[in-house]
Design a protein around this motif. Structure first.
Motif, PDB file in Angstrom:
ATOM      1  N   THR A 283       0.814  -1.215   0.000  1.00 46.10           N
ATOM      2  CA  THR A 283       0.000   0.000   0.000  1.00 46.10           C
ATOM      3  C   THR A 283       0.852   1.271   0.000  1.00 46.10           C
ATOM      4  OG1 THR A 283      -0.238  -0.257   2.414  1.00 46.10           O
ATOM      5  CG2 THR A 283      -2.055  -1.031   1.035  1.00 46.10           C
ATOM      6  N   SER A 284       2.191   1.126   0.054  1.00 49.09           N
ATOM      7  CA  SER A 284       3.062   2.290  -0.117  1.00 49.09           C
ATOM      8  C   SER A 284       3.159   2.681  -1.591  1.00 49.09           C
ATOM      9  CB  SER A 284       4.467   1.992   0.431  1.00 49.09           C
ATOM     10  OG  SER A 284       5.170   1.074  -0.405  1.00 49.09           O
ATOM     11  N   ILE A 285       2.691   1.791  -2.466  1.00 50.25           N
ATOM     12  CA  ILE A 285       2.724   2.036  -3.915  1.00 50.25           C
ATOM     13  C   ILE A 285       1.484   2.820  -4.316  1.00 50.25           C
ATOM     14  CG2 ILE A 285       2.813   0.955  -6.200  1.00 50.25           C
ATOM     15  CD1 ILE A 285       3.876  -1.585  -4.725  1.00 50.25           C
ATOM     16  N   LYS A 286       1.678   3.936  -5.003  1.00 48.35           N
ATOM     17  CA  LYS A 286       0.539   4.736  -5.448  1.00 48.35           C
ATOM     18  C   LYS A 286      -0.298   3.942  -6.455  1.00 48.35           C
ATOM     19  CE  LYS A 286       2.442   9.352  -4.739  1.00 48.35           C
ATOM     20  NZ  LYS A 286       2.822  10.637  -5.372  1.00 48.35           N
ATOM     21  N   GLY A 287      -1.564   3.809  -6.157  1.00 49.72           N
ATOM     22  CA  GLY A 287      -2.465   3.034  -7.026  1.00 49.72           C
ATOM     23  C   GLY A 287      -2.896   1.733  -6.381  1.00 49.72           C
ATOM     24  N   ILE A 288      -2.119   1.229  -5.427  1.00 50.50           N
ATOM     25  CA  ILE A 288      -2.451  -0.031  -4.757  1.00 50.50           C
ATOM     26  C   ILE A 288      -3.154   0.256  -3.434  1.00 50.50           C
ATOM     27  CG2 ILE A 288      -1.570  -2.192  -3.799  1.00 50.50           C
ATOM     28  CD1 ILE A 288      -1.336  -1.951  -6.842  1.00 50.50           C
ATOM     29  N   GLY A 289      -4.442  -0.054  -3.396  1.00 50.86           N
ATOM     30  CA  GLY A 289      -5.222   0.120  -2.181  1.00 50.86           C
ATOM     31  C   GLY A 289      -5.311  -1.176  -1.403  1.00 50.86           C
TER      32      GLY A 289
ATOM     33  N   ALA B 188      -5.843   4.358 -11.157  1.00 49.48           N
ATOM     34  CA  ALA B 188      -5.401   5.232 -10.064  1.00 49.48           C
ATOM     35  C   ALA B 188      -3.925   5.574 -10.215  1.00 49.48           C
ATOM     36  CB  ALA B 188      -5.660   4.552  -8.723  1.00 49.48           C
ATOM     37  N   ALA B 189      -3.126   4.611 -10.645  1.00 46.09           N
ATOM     38  CA  ALA B 189      -1.688   4.834 -10.804  1.00 46.09           C
ATOM     39  C   ALA B 189      -1.406   5.860 -11.895  1.00 46.09           C
ATOM     40  CB  ALA B 189      -0.991   3.514 -11.124  1.00 46.09           C
ATOM     41  N   VAL B 190      -2.129   5.763 -12.994  1.00 41.74           N
ATOM     42  CA  VAL B 190      -1.933   6.718 -14.099  1.00 41.74           C
ATOM     43  C   VAL B 190      -2.279   8.140 -13.649  1.00 41.74           C
ATOM     44  CG1 VAL B 190      -2.811   7.427 -16.364  1.00 41.74           C
ATOM     45  CG2 VAL B 190      -2.222   5.040 -15.952  1.00 41.74           C
ATOM     46  N   LEU B 191      -3.245   8.262 -12.758  1.00 43.76           N
ATOM     47  CA  LEU B 191      -3.663   9.585 -12.270  1.00 43.76           C
ATOM     48  C   LEU B 191      -2.723  10.136 -11.200  1.00 43.76           C
ATOM     49  CD1 LEU B 191      -7.541   9.100 -11.972  1.00 43.76           C
ATOM     50  CD2 LEU B 191      -6.334  10.546 -13.612  1.00 43.76           C
TER      51      LEU B 191
ATOM     52  N   TYR C  84       4.933   7.402 -18.331  1.00 44.77           N
ATOM     53  CA  TYR C  84       5.053   6.209 -19.183  1.00 44.77           C
ATOM     54  C   TYR C  84       3.808   6.066 -20.056  1.00 44.77           C
ATOM     55  CZ  TYR C  84       5.374   1.332 -20.639  1.00 44.77           C
ATOM     56  OH  TYR C  84       5.409   0.181 -21.401  1.00 44.77           O
ATOM     57  N   TYR C  85       2.633   6.235 -19.451  1.00 41.88           N
ATOM     58  CA  TYR C  85       1.373   6.136 -20.196  1.00 41.88           C
ATOM     59  C   TYR C  85       1.333   7.146 -21.338  1.00 41.88           C
ATOM     60  CZ  TYR C  85      -3.605   6.572 -21.248  1.00 41.88           C
ATOM     61  OH  TYR C  85      -4.820   6.635 -21.902  1.00 41.88           O
ATOM     62  N   GLU C  86       1.686   8.379 -21.047  1.00 38.96           N
ATOM     63  CA  GLU C  86       1.646   9.437 -22.060  1.00 38.96           C
ATOM     64  C   GLU C  86       2.626   9.165 -23.202  1.00 38.96           C
ATOM     65  OE1 GLU C  86       2.254  13.087 -19.970  1.00 38.96           O
ATOM     66  OE2 GLU C  86       0.191  13.177 -19.200  1.00 38.96           O
TER      67      GLU C  86
ATOM     68  N   GLU D  35       0.015  -2.806 -19.955  1.00 39.99           N
ATOM     69  CA  GLU D  35       1.429  -2.640 -19.619  1.00 39.99           C
ATOM     70  C   GLU D  35       1.577  -2.033 -18.217  1.00 39.99           C
ATOM     71  OE1 GLU D  35       3.266  -0.335 -22.677  1.00 39.99           O
ATOM     72  OE2 GLU D  35       2.670  -1.701 -24.273  1.00 39.99           O
ATOM     73  N   ILE D  36       0.684  -1.106 -17.886  1.00 40.98           N
ATOM     74  CA  ILE D  36       0.708  -0.484 -16.563  1.00 40.98           C
ATOM     75  C   ILE D  36       0.445  -1.531 -15.476  1.00 40.98           C
ATOM     76  CG2 ILE D  36      -0.415   1.188 -15.030  1.00 40.98           C
ATOM     77  CD1 ILE D  36       1.221   2.573 -17.138  1.00 40.98           C
ATOM     78  N   LYS D  37      -0.507  -2.429 -15.749  1.00 43.25           N
ATOM     79  CA  LYS D  37      -0.808  -3.503 -14.788  1.00 43.25           C
ATOM     80  C   LYS D  37       0.434  -4.357 -14.546  1.00 43.25           C
ATOM     81  CE  LYS D  37      -5.503  -3.931 -16.545  1.00 43.25           C
ATOM     82  NZ  LYS D  37      -6.418  -4.804 -17.303  1.00 43.25           N
ATOM     83  N   PHE D  38       1.110  -4.691 -15.635  1.00 45.64           N
ATOM     84  CA  PHE D  38       2.321  -5.514 -15.520  1.00 45.64           C
ATOM     85  C   PHE D  38       3.401  -4.783 -14.741  1.00 45.64           C
ATOM     86  CE2 PHE D  38       6.002  -7.708 -17.902  1.00 45.64           C
ATOM     87  CZ  PHE D  38       6.101  -8.676 -16.904  1.00 45.64           C
ATOM     88  N   LYS D  39       3.530  -3.479 -14.975  1.00 48.45           N
ATOM     89  CA  LYS D  39       4.512  -2.690 -14.233  1.00 48.45           C
ATOM     90  C   LYS D  39       4.173  -2.674 -12.741  1.00 48.45           C
ATOM     91  CE  LYS D  39       6.608   0.449 -17.563  1.00 48.45           C
ATOM     92  NZ  LYS D  39       7.976   0.151 -17.104  1.00 48.45           N
ATOM     93  N   LEU D  40       2.890  -2.549 -12.429  1.00 48.05           N
ATOM     94  CA  LEU D  40       2.470  -2.555 -11.031  1.00 48.05           C
ATOM     95  C   LEU D  40       2.798  -3.894 -10.366  1.00 48.05           C
ATOM     96  CD1 LEU D  40      -0.979  -0.704 -11.116  1.00 48.05           C
ATOM     97  CD2 LEU D  40       1.093   0.045  -9.926  1.00 48.05           C
ATOM     98  N   VAL D  41       2.563  -4.978 -11.101  1.00 50.19           N
ATOM     99  CA  VAL D  41       2.881  -6.311 -10.576  1.00 50.19           C
ATOM    100  C   VAL D  41       4.368  -6.405 -10.270  1.00 50.19           C
ATOM    101  CG1 VAL D  41       3.088  -8.758 -11.205  1.00 50.19           C
ATOM    102  CG2 VAL D  41       0.947  -7.532 -11.621  1.00 50.19           C
ATOM    103  N   ASN D  42       5.202  -5.948 -11.193  1.00 54.20           N
ATOM    104  CA  ASN D  42       6.654  -6.007 -10.982  1.00 54.20           C
ATOM    105  C   ASN D  42       7.091  -5.125  -9.812  1.00 54.20           C
ATOM    106  OD1 ASN D  42       7.461  -7.868 -12.974  1.00 54.20           O
ATOM    107  ND2 ASN D  42       7.313  -6.321 -14.567  1.00 54.20           N
TER     108      ASN D  42
END
Length: 331
Positions: free
Chosen positions: A206-212, A276-279, A287-289, A304-311
């Protein structure tokens, strides 16, 4: 040189287990319960196979194998679970399919990959409980949405006043499901806090922005607190966010795509985290842009964002250090 184990391949289903013992080329089908396990022990005893000499290899089903895993832990048998996708890829093109054939193929896979397979350890009791609570919460959320939709639809179509008895019952049902959701979440929080390893990884995630908290709970449950997958790529393949090339020679060049043999439930849950992470995560926003500017499709970039979050999640757990926002530090 370490002595090779006797590989026991097991095809798991809800009610039965098909067991194939590689060294003696013996197949047996047993019930997936204590009576079946007694028969299996008897078979091993007759063939003079000791627990320390055996390695159970079975497919990771996410549920049906838990009784067998508990049996292995109680009797000190080594075991390892393999993803269905890994098994399928290792087999290549095959002819014929049955539970008996699958058990034999699993045993052959285990025998071939034995030097690379690491036996699993640890109790699954809390993981099983966490999964059940998450599943129950999901059911309650779906029911609340369904009744809330009926309430609003009826109110709109019939123009009924709030005092109408039918509307009152719908409204009460929605409130009741909300209470059940909150009670279930309270129990999840208590379960996480009662386990130091769970709580530590929850705080890291939960320290990662986007992960609740919902995504963090789910990751702990479905990675078995990051012990059942070696890295983010393995888990990414399991949930279907890792694209694979489909090419052959010069004539077949299909677009890279993810596997349909994936846990779509977790993938869908990560969609909200990716949004949430993109925002809110500057690194992933940039990266998204960049990817969109290159002409990539929105949904492909979100994958790709999901995969980055997993990593990132696997990285913070491996390092046992919270996520560091380098843009925040630079500011």
């Amino acid at each position: 040189m370490e002595q090779r184990k006797t590989i026991i391949g097991i095809d798991v289903s809800k009610k039965t287990l098909d067991v194939f013992i590689k060294t003696i080329e013996v197949h047996i089908q047993i019930s997936n319960d204590s009576e079946g396990f007694k028969k299996l022990l008897a078979l091993l005893k007759v063939n003079k196979l000791k627990p320390e000499d055996c390695l159970f290899v079975l497919e990771f089903t996410g549920g049906y194998e838990y009784r067998l895993v508990q049996f292995c832990q109680a009797k000190m048998f080594s075991y390892v679970r393999i993803s269905g996708l890994a098994l399928k890829r290792s087999m290549g093109m095959v002819r014929g399919k049955s539970d008996k054939i699958d058990a034999k193929r699993i045993a052959e896979y285990g025998d071939e990959k034995q030097s690379k397979l690491a036996a699993e350890t640890g109790s699954l009791a809390n993981i099983v409980r966490l999964k059940r609570l998450l599943s129950q919460r999901e059911d309650f959320v779906a029911d609340r949405k369904a009744y809330d939709h009926r309430y609003k639809e009826l109110q709109y179509m019939m123009d009924l006043p709030d005092s109408d008895s039918i509307l009152k019952r719908f409204k009460k049902t929605v409130a009741d499901f909300q209470k059940l959701i909150e009670k279930t979440e309270d129990e999840i929080v208590k379960l996480i806090k009662a386990n130091d390893a769970f709580q530590l990884n929850f705080e890291l995630l939960t320290s990662i922005k986007g992960i609740g908290q919902i995504n963090a709970w789910t990751m702990i449950a479905y990675t078995e607190n990051f012990t059942s997958f070696q890295n983010g790529r393995q888990f990414g393949a399991y949930i279907g966010v890792v694209p694979y090339d489909f090419t052959s020679g010069t004539s077949i060049k299909a677009k890279s795509r993810t596997s349909k043999m994936a846990n779509q439930q977790i993938k869908a849950l990560l969609q909200m985290a990716a949004r949430a992470a993109v925002l809110h995560n500057k690194e992933l926003n940039l990266y998204y842009e960049r990817r969109i500017a290159l002409g990539k499709h929105h949904m492909a970039v979100m994958n790709e964002i999901k995969f980055k979050l997993v990593n990132i999640m696997f990285a913070v757990v491996k390092k046992q250090k919270p996520y560091v926002d380098k843009y925040k530090i630079a500011a």
